[in-house]
Design a protein around this motif. Structure first.
Motif, PDB file in Angstrom:
ATOM      1  N   MET A 162      89.885  -3.024  43.135  1.00 57.83           N
ATOM      2  CA  MET A 162      91.314  -2.869  43.253  1.00 57.83           C
ATOM      3  C   MET A 162      91.606  -1.547  43.944  1.00 57.83           C
ATOM      4  O   MET A 162      90.956  -0.544  43.680  1.00 57.83           O
ATOM      5  CB  MET A 162      91.952  -2.879  41.863  1.00 57.83           C
ATOM      6  CG  MET A 162      93.430  -2.638  41.883  1.00 57.83           C
ATOM      7  SD  MET A 162      94.196  -2.712  40.273  1.00 57.83           S
ATOM      8  CE  MET A 162      93.830  -4.384  39.817  1.00 57.83           C
ATOM      9  N   GLN A 163      92.602  -1.563  44.819  1.00 55.65           N
ATOM     10  CA  GLN A 163      93.002  -0.354  45.518  1.00 55.65           C
ATOM     11  C   GLN A 163      94.420   0.034  45.130  1.00 55.65           C
ATOM     12  O   GLN A 163      95.278  -0.824  44.957  1.00 55.65           O
ATOM     13  CB  GLN A 163      92.915  -0.552  47.023  1.00 55.65           C
ATOM     14  CG  GLN A 163      91.502  -0.747  47.516  1.00 55.65           C
ATOM     15  CD  GLN A 163      91.431  -0.771  49.029  1.00 55.65           C
ATOM     16  OE1 GLN A 163      92.424  -0.653  49.719  1.00 55.65           O
ATOM     17  NE2 GLN A 163      90.231  -0.910  49.539  1.00 55.65           N
ATOM     18  N   VAL A 164      94.627   1.338  45.007  1.00 52.47           N
ATOM     19  CA  VAL A 164      95.939   1.885  44.665  1.00 52.47           C
ATOM     20  C   VAL A 164      96.332   2.850  45.767  1.00 52.47           C
ATOM     21  O   VAL A 164      95.541   3.709  46.156  1.00 52.47           O
ATOM     22  CB  VAL A 164      95.896   2.635  43.310  1.00 52.47           C
ATOM     23  CG1 VAL A 164      97.240   3.249  42.987  1.00 52.47           C
ATOM     24  CG2 VAL A 164      95.425   1.718  42.211  1.00 52.47           C
ATOM     25  N   LEU A 165      97.550   2.721  46.267  1.00 50.71           N
ATOM     26  CA  LEU A 165      98.070   3.660  47.249  1.00 50.71           C
ATOM     27  C   LEU A 165      99.074   4.558  46.529  1.00 50.71           C
ATOM     28  O   LEU A 165     100.115   4.105  46.070  1.00 50.71           O
ATOM     29  CB  LEU A 165      98.744   2.928  48.412  1.00 50.71           C
ATOM     30  CG  LEU A 165      99.420   3.815  49.459  1.00 50.71           C
ATOM     31  CD1 LEU A 165      98.410   4.796  50.068  1.00 50.71           C
ATOM     32  CD2 LEU A 165     100.066   2.953  50.529  1.00 50.71           C
ATOM     33  N   HIS A 166      98.745   5.832  46.433  1.00 52.78           N
ATOM     34  CA  HIS A 166      99.585   6.827  45.754  1.00 52.78           C
ATOM     35  C   HIS A 166     100.274   7.649  46.832  1.00 52.78           C
ATOM     36  O   HIS A 166      99.634   8.374  47.578  1.00 52.78           O
ATOM     37  CB  HIS A 166      98.691   7.707  44.881  1.00 52.78           C
ATOM     38  CG  HIS A 166      99.425   8.784  44.151  1.00 52.78           C
ATOM     39  ND1 HIS A 166      98.779   9.677  43.347  1.00 52.78           N
ATOM     40  CD2 HIS A 166     100.732   9.134  44.102  1.00 52.78           C
ATOM     41  CE1 HIS A 166      99.655  10.520  42.831  1.00 52.78           C
ATOM     42  NE2 HIS A 166     100.850  10.200  43.289  1.00 52.78           N
ATOM     43  N   ALA A 194      96.381   7.259  34.551  1.00 50.87           N
ATOM     44  CA  ALA A 194      96.326   6.253  33.480  1.00 50.87           C
ATOM     45  C   ALA A 194      95.835   4.919  34.015  1.00 50.87           C
ATOM     46  O   ALA A 194      95.046   4.219  33.366  1.00 50.87           O
ATOM     47  CB  ALA A 194      97.698   6.093  32.841  1.00 50.87           C
ATOM     48  N   TRP A 195      96.279   4.554  35.210  1.00 49.25           N
ATOM     49  CA  TRP A 195      95.848   3.290  35.821  1.00 49.25           C
ATOM     50  C   TRP A 195      94.343   3.306  36.086  1.00 49.25           C
ATOM     51  O   TRP A 195      93.639   2.349  35.782  1.00 49.25           O
ATOM     52  CB  TRP A 195      96.611   3.057  37.120  1.00 49.25           C
ATOM     53  CG  TRP A 195      96.273   1.727  37.734  1.00 49.25           C
ATOM     54  CD1 TRP A 195      95.315   1.488  38.668  1.00 49.25           C
ATOM     55  CD2 TRP A 195      96.846   0.462  37.428  1.00 49.25           C
ATOM     56  NE1 TRP A 195      95.275   0.152  38.957  1.00 49.25           N
ATOM     57  CE2 TRP A 195      96.209  -0.504  38.216  1.00 49.25           C
ATOM     58  CE3 TRP A 195      97.852   0.062  36.559  1.00 49.25           C
ATOM     59  CZ2 TRP A 195      96.550  -1.847  38.161  1.00 49.25           C
ATOM     60  CZ3 TRP A 195      98.176  -1.269  36.519  1.00 49.25           C
ATOM     61  CH2 TRP A 195      97.533  -2.204  37.304  1.00 49.25           C
ATOM     62  N   VAL A 196      93.848   4.403  36.634  1.00 51.14           N
ATOM     63  CA  VAL A 196      92.416   4.520  36.928  1.00 51.14           C
ATOM     64  C   VAL A 196      91.603   4.510  35.635  1.00 51.14           C
ATOM     65  O   VAL A 196      90.524   3.910  35.584  1.00 51.14           O
ATOM     66  CB  VAL A 196      92.134   5.787  37.770  1.00 51.14           C
ATOM     67  CG1 VAL A 196      90.652   6.059  37.898  1.00 51.14           C
ATOM     68  CG2 VAL A 196      92.765   5.634  39.148  1.00 51.14           C
ATOM     69  N   ALA A 218      88.991   1.061  40.142  1.00 52.23           N
ATOM     70  CA  ALA A 218      90.097   1.253  41.086  1.00 52.23           C
ATOM     71  C   ALA A 218      89.790   2.385  42.059  1.00 52.23           C
ATOM     72  O   ALA A 218      89.242   3.414  41.682  1.00 52.23           O
ATOM     73  CB  ALA A 218      91.385   1.553  40.339  1.00 52.23           C
ATOM     74  N   GLN A 219      90.145   2.154  43.308  1.00 44.30           N
ATOM     75  CA  GLN A 219      89.998   3.170  44.341  1.00 44.30           C
ATOM     76  C   GLN A 219      91.400   3.650  44.716  1.00 44.30           C
ATOM     77  O   GLN A 219      92.277   2.845  44.996  1.00 44.30           O
ATOM     78  CB  GLN A 219      89.303   2.602  45.566  1.00 44.30           C
ATOM     79  CG  GLN A 219      87.882   2.156  45.310  1.00 44.30           C
ATOM     80  CD  GLN A 219      87.260   1.537  46.543  1.00 44.30           C
ATOM     81  OE1 GLN A 219      87.925   1.317  47.546  1.00 44.30           O
ATOM     82  NE2 GLN A 219      85.976   1.245  46.455  1.00 44.30           N
ATOM     83  N   VAL A 220      91.584   4.960  44.739  1.00 37.43           N
ATOM     84  CA  VAL A 220      92.904   5.533  45.012  1.00 37.43           C
ATOM     85  C   VAL A 220      92.908   6.173  46.385  1.00 37.43           C
ATOM     86  O   VAL A 220      92.039   6.982  46.711  1.00 37.43           O
ATOM     87  CB  VAL A 220      93.287   6.586  43.943  1.00 37.43           C
ATOM     88  CG1 VAL A 220      94.640   7.204  44.264  1.00 37.43           C
ATOM     89  CG2 VAL A 220      93.288   5.967  42.560  1.00 37.43           C
ATOM     90  N   GLN A 221      93.888   5.789  47.180  1.00 38.69           N
ATOM     91  CA  GLN A 221      94.144   6.465  48.448  1.00 38.69           C
ATOM     92  C   GLN A 221      95.447   7.230  48.270  1.00 38.69           C
ATOM     93  O   GLN A 221      96.434   6.675  47.781  1.00 38.69           O
ATOM     94  CB  GLN A 221      94.259   5.475  49.593  1.00 38.69           C
ATOM     95  CG  GLN A 221      92.945   4.819  49.927  1.00 38.69           C
ATOM     96  CD  GLN A 221      93.023   4.034  51.213  1.00 38.69           C
ATOM     97  OE1 GLN A 221      94.064   3.933  51.840  1.00 38.69           O
ATOM     98  NE2 GLN A 221      91.900   3.474  51.606  1.00 38.69           N
ATOM     99  N   TYR A 222      95.434   8.499  48.641  1.00 37.69           N
ATOM    100  CA  TYR A 222      96.584   9.373  48.410  1.00 37.69           C
ATOM    101  C   TYR A 222      97.206   9.774  49.736  1.00 37.69           C
ATOM    102  O   TYR A 222      96.505  10.141  50.687  1.00 37.69           O
ATOM    103  CB  TYR A 222      96.125  10.619  47.642  1.00 37.69           C
ATOM    104  CG  TYR A 222      97.227  11.609  47.385  1.00 37.69           C
ATOM    105  CD1 TYR A 222      98.210  11.343  46.452  1.00 37.69           C
ATOM    106  CD2 TYR A 222      97.289  12.808  48.073  1.00 37.69           C
ATOM    107  CE1 TYR A 222      99.230  12.248  46.202  1.00 37.69           C
ATOM    108  CE2 TYR A 222      98.299  13.717  47.835  1.00 37.69           C
ATOM    109  CZ  TYR A 222      99.261  13.434  46.902  1.00 37.69           C
ATOM    110  OH  TYR A 222     100.274  14.332  46.668  1.00 37.69           O
ATOM    111  N   LEU A 223      98.520   9.691  49.802  1.00 35.77           N
ATOM    112  CA  LEU A 223      99.258  10.105  50.993  1.00 35.77           C
ATOM    113  C   LEU A 223     100.379  11.036  50.559  1.00 35.77           C
ATOM    114  O   LEU A 223     101.222  10.664  49.733  1.00 35.77           O
ATOM    115  CB  LEU A 223      99.841   8.884  51.716  1.00 35.77           C
ATOM    116  CG  LEU A 223     100.742   9.163  52.915  1.00 35.77           C
ATOM    117  CD1 LEU A 223      99.985   9.939  53.997  1.00 35.77           C
ATOM    118  CD2 LEU A 223     101.299   7.867  53.467  1.00 35.77           C
TER     119      LEU A 223
END
Length: 49
Positions: free
Chosen positions: A1-5, A27-29, A35-40
């Protein structure tokens, strides 16, 4: 799962919304260890006009 923050508040580290989104993503991670988080940060990396 990927999360875009995405953060965009101009107040930087003093932003309450940045703190809330960071807590939410953490909390999600924690609940989804794969989960993989990409931050912008739109303040630091503003798109051109």
């Amino acid at each position: 799962m990927q999360v875009l923050h995405i953060d965009s508040a101009i107040t930087g580290a003093a932003s309450v919304s940045r703190q809330l989104t960071a807590q939410t993503v953490a909390a999600w991670v924690a609940a989804h260890p794969g989960a993989q988080v990409q931050y912008l940060d739109l303040l630091a990396e503003a798109p051109g006009h």
